[in-house]
Write an enzyme that holds these catalytic residues in place. Sequence first.
Site, PDB file in Angstrom:
ATOM      1  N   GLU A   1      93.534  73.200  27.317  1.00 29.83           N
ATOM      2  CA  GLU A   1      93.971  74.591  27.424  1.00 29.83           C
ATOM      3  C   GLU A   1      93.762  75.343  26.113  1.00 29.83           C
ATOM      4  O   GLU A   1      93.468  76.544  26.103  1.00 29.83           O
ATOM      5  CB  GLU A   1      95.439  74.636  27.843  1.00 29.83           C
TER       6      GLU A   1
ATOM      7  N   LYS B   1     106.409  65.582  33.350  1.00 32.31           N
ATOM      8  CA  LYS B   1     105.181  66.364  33.545  1.00 32.31           C
ATOM      9  C   LYS B   1     104.324  66.328  32.286  1.00 32.31           C
ATOM     10  O   LYS B   1     104.814  66.550  31.184  1.00 32.31           O
ATOM     11  CB  LYS B   1     105.527  67.800  33.901  1.00 32.31           C
TER      12      LYS B   1
ATOM     13  N   SER C   1     106.542  70.101  30.078  1.00 29.38           N
ATOM     14  CA  SER C   1     107.462  71.086  30.625  1.00 29.38           C
ATOM     15  C   SER C   1     108.830  70.941  29.995  1.00 29.38           C
ATOM     16  O   SER C   1     109.278  69.833  29.686  1.00 29.38           O
ATOM     17  CB  SER C   1     107.579  70.914  32.144  1.00 29.38           C
TER      18      SER C   1
END
Length: 471
Positions: free
Chosen positions: A334, A327, A321
Amino acid sequence: MTDEDTDYRIERDSLGEMNVPADAYWGAQTQRAVENFPVSGIVFGRRFIRALGIVKKAAAEANLELGLLEEDKAEAIVEAADEVIAGDLDDQFPVDVFQTGSGTSSNMNANEVIANRATEIYGGEIGTREIHPNDHVNYGQSSNDVIPTAMHVAALEAVEKDTIPGLEVLASELAEKEDAFNDVVKTGRTHLQDATPVRLGQEFGGYRTQIEKGIDRIEATRERLGELALGGTAVGTGLNTHPEFPELAAANIADETGLAFREADNHFEAQAAHDAMSEGHGALRTVAGSMNKIANDLRLLASGPRNGLGEVEQPENQPGSSIMPGKINPVVAESVNQVHKQVVGNDAAVAAGAARGEIDLNLYKPVLAHNFLESAELIANSAETFGERFVGKLQANVDHCKKQVDQSMALATALNPAIGYDKASKVAKQALAEGKSVREVAIEGGYLTEDEADEVLDPRAMTERVILGDD
């Protein structure tokens, strides 16, 4: 000839003169295609250009053997085609993928590049046509059989040399985790709800099998992709082609690639339809779906780190992030998800294109080839990356898995043979309502002794098939 005051030369075809870049090996027909199709900026990649070179080399060798080409000209064509095969002339193939449906522009691109380069090798000047793109390089051929032949050569080479090896890397990494996680008992999940225990290694064994079966599906298309249209010329009749040419040329292609290519069973089918491409891409779509399912599962299992399932710990590939410090996201998984969506889109194009083409010629050859090869490459690269940079770096959260499985309501399933479904259901509901474990309620309610509970409610034992009634 080249105008000294310009950076182009004059080339000619049946429609007249064209200005061609002075340093280009292509000729008038390629230049017309460049100007006619400024559509996408997407040109054919390495696999397809290599395949065109292989086809032209094989054809020249066959025509030489049949006495249809002079030896010195044939040898020059072969040498120029070898440069195309090696990738030395990739920048000489500028034609957009979205072009004439037969791929004639790309066939003529190959003919002109090889003819001009061969003319140089032969001792002549570019543009003089001492070695002619049609009369020599394209001898005994038509775009209508060359392009589908190149499609099959490129497609089979892509899956054999790129896609399958990439999938084998992923399967191997999954197999290693299957072994490493064999003793990690965790909560199974169906409908995203707690289910009876399963070993993490068993889940990874399922993933491994998915990929291995995907490889099997791709390999099952070899026979059809191995059929070559070359020799059918315009409509499949073989007009202007020596009767022995198709078999000789196919054998030469097999020798060049080391793959089992052969003359098509039926030249009319091979040019008018492209069911083999549709079948092959269907196998690619299926294995992309398998990878997507695995990636999604692993994203769920790694969700957290504190407020998700957290059963596996994902690798820290990169910060996740731009605003939330610390994070970490499952970025490699993905990317696999996104590859799947692209392959599904490609499959729609391939299926639609393969189902069309009027009468004697399918007119979607370039887009079929491009989409197939893109999918093969995407799957190859993403499978290897997924295996090495994500799956191979996963770690099991053993303590967390044990804690979750001990608290699972689904353990009550094992009570069915001992106390019956109705009583087991009562135990499960009471455990949930009171925030207790199934084991605690079963003992407190007098359904089982502690020793019986240890035996009946052993999570590890629940991960194996039990022979009911066995003493």
